[in-house]
Design a protein around this motif. Structure first.
Motif: not given
Lengths: 115, 113
Positions: B10-11, B79-87, B107-113
């Motif tokens: 997870t990230l 430049e991560t964006q919330p829509e990059d949140s995914a596995v 890897t579960k990526l969570n991009v926090k706004p």
């Protein structure tokens, strides 16, 4: 529309009752493959097919059968399902598995529960 | 057979930050390394891939690097964006015909706004 379809999308069955999950693609792809996805394990390849009448085992083929009688269809057969085959199954296809590897297109998935 | 290990599992990053996911493989004959993105409840989709004769490949905000000597490859998202949140899944394949694919555990990526 280019697509890979699977049926059924959801299935609950009982131990030992034979079932078939169908996979069909309309892109004239040569290569087709089946995967199972389990939490913490990623995707594991079950079987793949290079072309009609050509199939081979992937990493976890035990308990599964496949056939490739037509280019567009690649059904997954569970002759005697067991609870450890409860999983999310994906079919995928690509134009060729050759050196110019093309994108693998995945179907929508089939969630199978074996009681 | 091949063994592909993926880290972290997870990230979590802040929007705008970079994210890096790493994979190692065991079979030195592996020569094709795709990365897939899977949004919740959806199918995996290829986002980028690299072959063993190339050290780096870039596509807009996404890049993949490969170190054949160390047998590891990495996915970089800038430049991560919330829509990059995914596995995200890495995979390895080998041979003249890339028939068999071995996937990392995701890897579960969570991009926090």
């Amino acid at each position: 529309e280019a697509q890979v379809t699977q049926n059924p999308r959801y299935l609950i069955t009982v131990t030992g009752k034979k079932l078939t999950v169908t996979c069909s693609q309309n892109m004239n792809h040569e290569y087709m493959s089946w995967y199972r996805q389990d939490p913490g394990l990623g995707l594991r390849q079950i079987y793949y097919s290079m072309n009609v009448e050509v199939t081979d085992k992937g990493d976890v083929p035990e308990g599964y059968k496949v056939s490739r009688k037509e280019k567009r269809n690649f059904p997954l057969i569970l002759e005697s399902p067991s609870p450890n085959q409860t999983s999310l199954y994906f079919c995928a296809s690509s134009l060729t598995s050759g050196s110019l590897t093309d994108t693998q297109y995945f179907g929508p998935g089939t969630r199978l529960t074996v009681l | 057979g091949e063994n592909v290990e993926q880290h972290p599992s997870t990230l979590s990053v802040q929007e705008g930050d970079s994210a890096v996911i790493k994979c190692t493989y065991s079979d030195s004959a592996s020569n094709y390394f795709p990365w897939y993105k899977q949004e919740l409840g959806k199918r995996p989709q290829l986002i980028i891939d690299i072959r063993s004769n190339v050290g780096e490949k870039k596509d807009q905000r996404i890049a993949v690097t490969l170190n054949k000597t160390a047998k590891h490859f990495s996915l970089h998202i800038t430049e991560t964006q919330p829509e990059d949140s995914a596995v995200y899944f890495c995979a390895a394949s080998k041979g003249d015909n890339f028939n068999k694919f071995y996937f990392g555990s995701g890897t579960k990526l969570n991009v926090k706004p």
